[in-house]
Design a protein around this motif. Structure first.
Motif, PDB file in Angstrom:
ATOM      1  N   TYR A  14       0.810  -1.220   0.000  1.00  0.00           N
ATOM      2  CA  TYR A  14       0.000   0.000   0.000  1.00  0.00           C
ATOM      3  C   TYR A  14       0.839   1.264   0.000  1.00  0.00           C
ATOM      4  N   SER A  15       0.240   2.354  -0.433  1.00  0.00           N
ATOM      5  CA  SER A  15       0.849   3.676  -0.397  1.00  0.00           C
ATOM      6  C   SER A  15       0.411   4.370   0.883  1.00  0.00           C
ATOM      7  N   CYS A  16       1.013   5.527   1.195  1.00  0.00           N
ATOM      8  CA  CYS A  16       0.628   6.229   2.418  1.00  0.00           C
ATOM      9  C   CYS A  16       1.033   7.703   2.336  1.00  0.00           C
ATOM     10  N   LYS A  17       0.633   8.423   3.374  1.00  0.00           N
ATOM     11  CA  LYS A  17       1.068   9.807   3.545  1.00  0.00           C
ATOM     12  C   LYS A  17       2.037   9.817   4.717  1.00  0.00           C
ATOM     13  N   TYR A  18       3.206  10.397   4.512  1.00  0.00           N
ATOM     14  CA  TYR A  18       4.207  10.511   5.561  1.00  0.00           C
ATOM     15  C   TYR A  18       4.469  11.998   5.761  1.00  0.00           C
ATOM     16  N   GLY A  19       3.919  12.546   6.854  1.00  0.00           N
ATOM     17  CA  GLY A  19       4.058  13.985   7.061  1.00  0.00           C
ATOM     18  C   GLY A  19       3.371  14.740   5.941  1.00  0.00           C
ATOM     19  N   ARG A  20       4.126  15.541   5.228  1.00  0.00           N
ATOM     20  CA  ARG A  20       3.566  16.311   4.107  1.00  0.00           C
ATOM     21  C   ARG A  20       3.952  15.701   2.762  1.00  0.00           C
ATOM     22  N   THR A  21       4.326  14.422   2.794  1.00  0.00           N
ATOM     23  CA  THR A  21       4.761  13.724   1.587  1.00  0.00           C
ATOM     24  C   THR A  21       3.852  12.534   1.306  1.00  0.00           C
ATOM     25  N   ILE A  22       3.414  12.395   0.070  1.00  0.00           N
ATOM     26  CA  ILE A  22       2.642  11.230  -0.346  1.00  0.00           C
ATOM     27  C   ILE A  22       3.637  10.182  -0.841  1.00  0.00           C
ATOM     28  N   MET A  23       3.578   8.993  -0.256  1.00  0.00           N
ATOM     29  CA  MET A  23       4.479   7.905  -0.615  1.00  0.00           C
ATOM     30  C   MET A  23       3.698   6.901  -1.469  1.00  0.00           C
ATOM     31  N   ILE A  24       4.145   6.653  -2.699  1.00  0.00           N
ATOM     32  CA  ILE A  24       3.467   5.741  -3.608  1.00  0.00           C
ATOM     33  C   ILE A  24       4.283   4.455  -3.720  1.00  0.00           C
ATOM     34  N   ASN A  25       3.608   3.319  -3.554  1.00  0.00           N
ATOM     35  CA  ASN A  25       4.267   2.023  -3.643  1.00  0.00           C
ATOM     36  C   ASN A  25       4.810   1.809  -5.059  1.00  0.00           C
TER      37      ASN A  25
END
Length: 94
Positions: A16-27
């Protein structure tokens, strides 16, 4: 990515992808291959995953399926609906 997502309390299960702080993390694997059972082109998948994760960035939670065969809700979880609702290729207009 999994470590950063985990640090923000999200278990990506390597998928899965997620949001880390103010960054969107894409798998990366999903970015390159899409999601099995998600009936759209890879370009449509890219647009969908960016829209979906950006929705989380804006504070939206997942919405529930309206029923088998109905269009997917505005901020659905694509991994929670194979075969239950029709994939939405574009964001909802309000």
């Amino acid at each position: 990515m999994d470590g950063l997502c985990g640090a923000s309390g999200v278990d990506t299960e390597g998928v899965y992808s997620c949001k880390y702080g103010r960054t969107i993390m894409i798998n990366l694997r999903r970015w390159l291959q899409g999601s099995r059972g998600y009936p759209v082109s890879i370009d449509e998948y890219h647009a969908g995953v960016i829209n979906h994760e950006f929705g989380h960035f804006l504070g939206f939670a997942h919405t529930k399926c309206g029923g088998r065969g109905k269009p997917a809700p505005g901020h659905d979880d694509p991994d929670d609906r194979p075969g239950r609702v029709r994939a939405k290729r574009q964001p909802v207009r309000r």
